[in-house]
Structures are given as C-alpha cells and as structure tokens.
Write a protein that holds these residues in place. Structure first.
Motif, PDB file in Angstrom:
ATOM      1  N   SER A   1      86.875  22.896 -32.873  1.00  0.00           N
ATOM      2  CA  SER A   1      87.215  24.209 -33.418  1.00  0.00           C
ATOM      3  C   SER A   1      86.330  24.572 -34.609  1.00  0.00           C
ATOM      4  O   SER A   1      86.390  25.703 -35.100  1.00  0.00           O
ATOM      5  CB  SER A   1      88.691  24.237 -33.848  1.00  0.00           C
ATOM      6  OG  SER A   1      89.534  23.963 -32.740  1.00  0.00           O
TER       7      SER A   1
ATOM      8  N   VAL B   1      87.885  22.367 -25.329  1.00  0.00           N
ATOM      9  CA  VAL B   1      88.019  23.393 -26.367  1.00  0.00           C
ATOM     10  C   VAL B   1      86.795  24.300 -26.387  1.00  0.00           C
ATOM     11  O   VAL B   1      86.905  25.529 -26.497  1.00  0.00           O
ATOM     12  CB  VAL B   1      88.228  22.739 -27.744  1.00  0.00           C
ATOM     13  CG1 VAL B   1      88.183  23.787 -28.854  1.00  0.00           C
ATOM     14  CG2 VAL B   1      89.560  22.001 -27.782  1.00  0.00           C
ATOM     15  N   ARG B   2      85.618  23.712 -26.260  1.00  0.00           N
ATOM     16  CA  ARG B   2      84.383  24.490 -26.346  1.00  0.00           C
ATOM     17  C   ARG B   2      84.162  25.376 -25.116  1.00  0.00           C
ATOM     18  O   ARG B   2      83.375  26.321 -25.171  1.00  0.00           O
ATOM     19  CB  ARG B   2      83.188  23.545 -26.535  1.00  0.00           C
ATOM     20  CG  ARG B   2      83.191  22.854 -27.891  1.00  0.00           C
ATOM     21  CD  ARG B   2      82.175  21.727 -27.939  1.00  0.00           C
ATOM     22  NE  ARG B   2      80.812  22.226 -27.785  1.00  0.00           N
ATOM     23  CZ  ARG B   2      80.053  22.695 -28.769  1.00  0.00           C
ATOM     24  NH1 ARG B   2      80.544  22.756 -29.998  1.00  0.00           N
ATOM     25  NH2 ARG B   2      78.824  23.110 -28.551  1.00  0.00           N
TER      26      ARG B   2
ATOM     27  N   ARG C   1      95.013  33.876 -36.130  1.00  0.00           N
ATOM     28  CA  ARG C   1      94.352  32.633 -35.727  1.00  0.00           C
ATOM     29  C   ARG C   1      95.354  31.678 -35.073  1.00  0.00           C
ATOM     30  O   ARG C   1      95.022  30.978 -34.116  1.00  0.00           O
ATOM     31  CB  ARG C   1      93.698  31.969 -36.938  1.00  0.00           C
ATOM     32  CG  ARG C   1      92.932  30.696 -36.592  1.00  0.00           C
ATOM     33  CD  ARG C   1      92.213  30.137 -37.807  1.00  0.00           C
ATOM     34  NE  ARG C   1      91.491  28.922 -37.463  1.00  0.00           N
ATOM     35  CZ  ARG C   1      90.288  28.875 -36.921  1.00  0.00           C
ATOM     36  NH1 ARG C   1      89.664  30.019 -36.646  1.00  0.00           N
ATOM     37  NH2 ARG C   1      89.713  27.724 -36.647  1.00  0.00           N
TER      38      ARG C   1
ATOM     39  N   VAL D   1      95.085  29.975 -31.332  1.00  0.00           N
ATOM     40  CA  VAL D   1      95.127  28.526 -31.118  1.00  0.00           C
ATOM     41  C   VAL D   1      96.218  28.148 -30.119  1.00  0.00           C
ATOM     42  O   VAL D   1      95.967  27.418 -29.147  1.00  0.00           O
ATOM     43  CB  VAL D   1      95.351  27.796 -32.463  1.00  0.00           C
ATOM     44  CG1 VAL D   1      95.639  26.313 -32.224  1.00  0.00           C
ATOM     45  CG2 VAL D   1      94.129  27.951 -33.354  1.00  0.00           C
TER      46      VAL D   1
ATOM     47  N   VAL E   1      93.532  28.735 -26.941  1.00  0.00           N
ATOM     48  CA  VAL E   1      92.704  27.528 -27.049  1.00  0.00           C
ATOM     49  C   VAL E   1      93.451  26.295 -26.551  1.00  0.00           C
ATOM     50  O   VAL E   1      92.908  25.507 -25.756  1.00  0.00           O
ATOM     51  CB  VAL E   1      92.239  27.327 -28.505  1.00  0.00           C
ATOM     52  CG1 VAL E   1      91.406  26.049 -28.618  1.00  0.00           C
ATOM     53  CG2 VAL E   1      91.422  28.521 -28.976  1.00  0.00           C
TER      54      VAL E   1
ATOM     55  N   SER F   1      92.356  24.272 -23.174  1.00  0.00           N
ATOM     56  CA  SER F   1      91.716  22.961 -23.332  1.00  0.00           C
ATOM     57  C   SER F   1      92.505  21.838 -22.664  1.00  0.00           C
ATOM     58  O   SER F   1      92.063  20.677 -22.697  1.00  0.00           O
ATOM     59  CB  SER F   1      91.552  22.639 -24.822  1.00  0.00           C
ATOM     60  OG  SER F   1      92.831  22.551 -25.464  1.00  0.00           O
TER      61      SER F   1
END
Length: 294
Positions: A124, A182-183, A200, A204, A208, A212
């Motif tokens: 992250s 994650v990427r 944010r 997440v 995200v 992930s």
C-alpha cells in the motif's frame, strides 16, 4: 409423462414466472430440478479417478518390490502399513505427530499472519515497497535449511526453533503473494469509490482488501507444504521428537518402511491443511463470478 403433458407443464411454469415478474417487477429465478448425478457427478468422477490411481500405484508397487526393485530400498505398501500399525499401537505415531502438528500449525499461523500484514502494508506504500522489495526477495532466496544452525544458536533445539523456522518459510511466500494481490487491484474501482466520496478506510476495506484476497489465498495454498518442510527440517537438524526425528531415526537404521510410513503421515497432514485452505478460499471468493474464482 407424454410429450404433450411435458409441454403443458413447461408452459404453466413459464406463465407462473411471467405473472410473478409482473406482480413484483423483478425477475424470478426458477430452480432447476437436477438429478443427484447432475449435481455431484463431476466430483464423483474426479475422486473415483484419484482412488483408482492410488490403488493402481499401490498394487504396482507391491507386486514389483522384490522382483524389479530391492525391498531394502523400496519396501512394500504392506510393510509400510505394518509399521504404521506398530507405531500406532506403541503410541509412537501419535506423540510424534502431535509434536510436528504443533510446530506446523503455530509456524503457519505466525508466518501467514505476519506475511499477510506486512505484504498488505508495504504494497500500500508503493515507494517504500520498491525500496525494500530487492531485500525481501534476497532473504526469500536464502535456503531455509541454512538458517537452521543459526536458529539453534539463537533459540535452542526446542519447539520454539522449529516454529520459527516454519514461520520464516511461510512468511515470504504469503508476503510476496499478498503484495502482488494488493498491487494488482483494479485502479478504476479505487477511483470510483473516491469519486463517490469514499474515504481511505472505505477504499481499503471495500476494494483493496477483497481484491487482494486471491493473492493472499494463493500464498496460503503454496505455504501449506512449506510449513511442513520448515518444521521437518528443524527436526532433522536437531530434535529427539517429531516426524522429522522418526525419518532420521528410521533412515539411520535402514528402516525404509519407517521412512515411507512417516512420509505417508506428512502427506496426510498436508492434504488436510490444503482442504481447510480450500474451504476458506471458496468462502472468501463467494462474491466473485464463477469464472473469476481460483
């Protein structure tokens, strides 16, 4: 039932569905009346094929040992079964299996937890991740058996050393796969949540983290056998308990049946752990379309 009756039944079902759609304004899903074989036939064929493969392998091994191969080096399936029975009767099997299970479960839990958290946090932070990535890959490339003597110096030869060796082995596999997951999260989804006013924390937890999960679960699957490898390496290097110790002791006494018996137990443990991870995988990926599930 005649063809005419079948058509009447189908038309009645269609009219019922259409009337329900009109009254509710929503589409109605009509369940399919599939037979037991249509639901489970594929799984039966797969498991049946696996069973046949194992039986053929065992029969070929039993019949060829002593004829094509020296029994001293290959043993026989029946000899392996006798050794397992003797160890079970004496309590040797369960006591040593329990020691290894503790090492594997604790090592897997600590290593997977630390790897998932580290991979998620570092991935992250793109700039920081690029800084530490080569060092993490270099540490991952180190043979874990080379760490065993160092761990013995630091932690002794007790349970702690084997747990940490298994945890280190698992850590890098879970870390690398989680970071990749994650990427590879779709940036379009992140931007969409932000445009809708998401903070944010929302990005997440709602984008995200679910996105992930595929990488994390892949890391967990790959790490299951390596947690066993780490624990057994520690037992082979320095231990008087555990399945690794049984392998070492059996090999020292030219007891090939004992070596194979221990390998059967290790394989069984790995299979059970993989099944558990598979169940977690299916539950975690229920939100995905069928073609997107691992």
């Amino acid at each position: 039932m005649s063809t005419v009756d079948e058509k009447k039944t189908a038309n009645a079902a269609m009219s019922t569905e259409e009337s329900a759609e009109k009254s509710t304004g929503q589409s109605v899903t009509v369940p399919l009346n599939r037979s037991w074989w249509e639901k489970h036939g594929g799984a039966v064929i797969i498991w049946g094929g696996r069973l046949v493969f194992v039986v053929v392998l065992l029969v070929a091994w039993q019949s060829s040992a002593g004829r094509l191969f020296d029994v001293t080096y290959t043993s026989r399936p029946l000899d392996v079964l006798d050794r397992l029975t003797d160890w079970q009767r004496d309590g040797i099997l369960w006591s040593n299996t329990w020691v290894t299970l503790q090492e594997v479960i604790l090592g897997f839990a600590f290593g997977a937890g630390a790897g998932a958290l580290t991979g998620f946090v570092l991935a992250s932070l793109p700039t920081f991740y690029r800084v530490v990535d080569p060092f993490m890959v270099a540490l991952y490339s180190l043979p874990k058996v080379a760490l065993a003597p160092l761990f013995i110096v630091w932690f002794g030869i007790g349970l702690q050393m084997k747990v940490l060796l298994a945890a280190v082995t698992v850590f890098f596999l879970v870390f690398l796969n989680t970071a990749v997951g994650v990427r590879e999260v779709d940036r379009g989804l992140i931007d969409a949540v932000r445009l809708m006013g998401g903070r944010r924390r929302d990005v997440v937890w709602k984008v995200v983290l679910p996105g992930s999960m595929t990488g994390l679960l892949t890391g967990l699957k790959v790490a299951v056998p390596y947690s066993l490898i780490g624990a057994v390496i520690g037992e082979l290097v320095a231990s008087n308990r555990g399945l690794g110790y049984l392998i070492s002791d059996a090999a020292a006494n030219y007891d090939t049946a004992g070596v194979f018996a221990t390998l059967v137990v290790l394989g069984t443990i790995a299979t059970v752990l993989n099944l558990i991870v598979g169940v977690l995988d299916r539950r975690a990926n229920r939100w995905k379309p069928l073609e997107g599930r691992t």
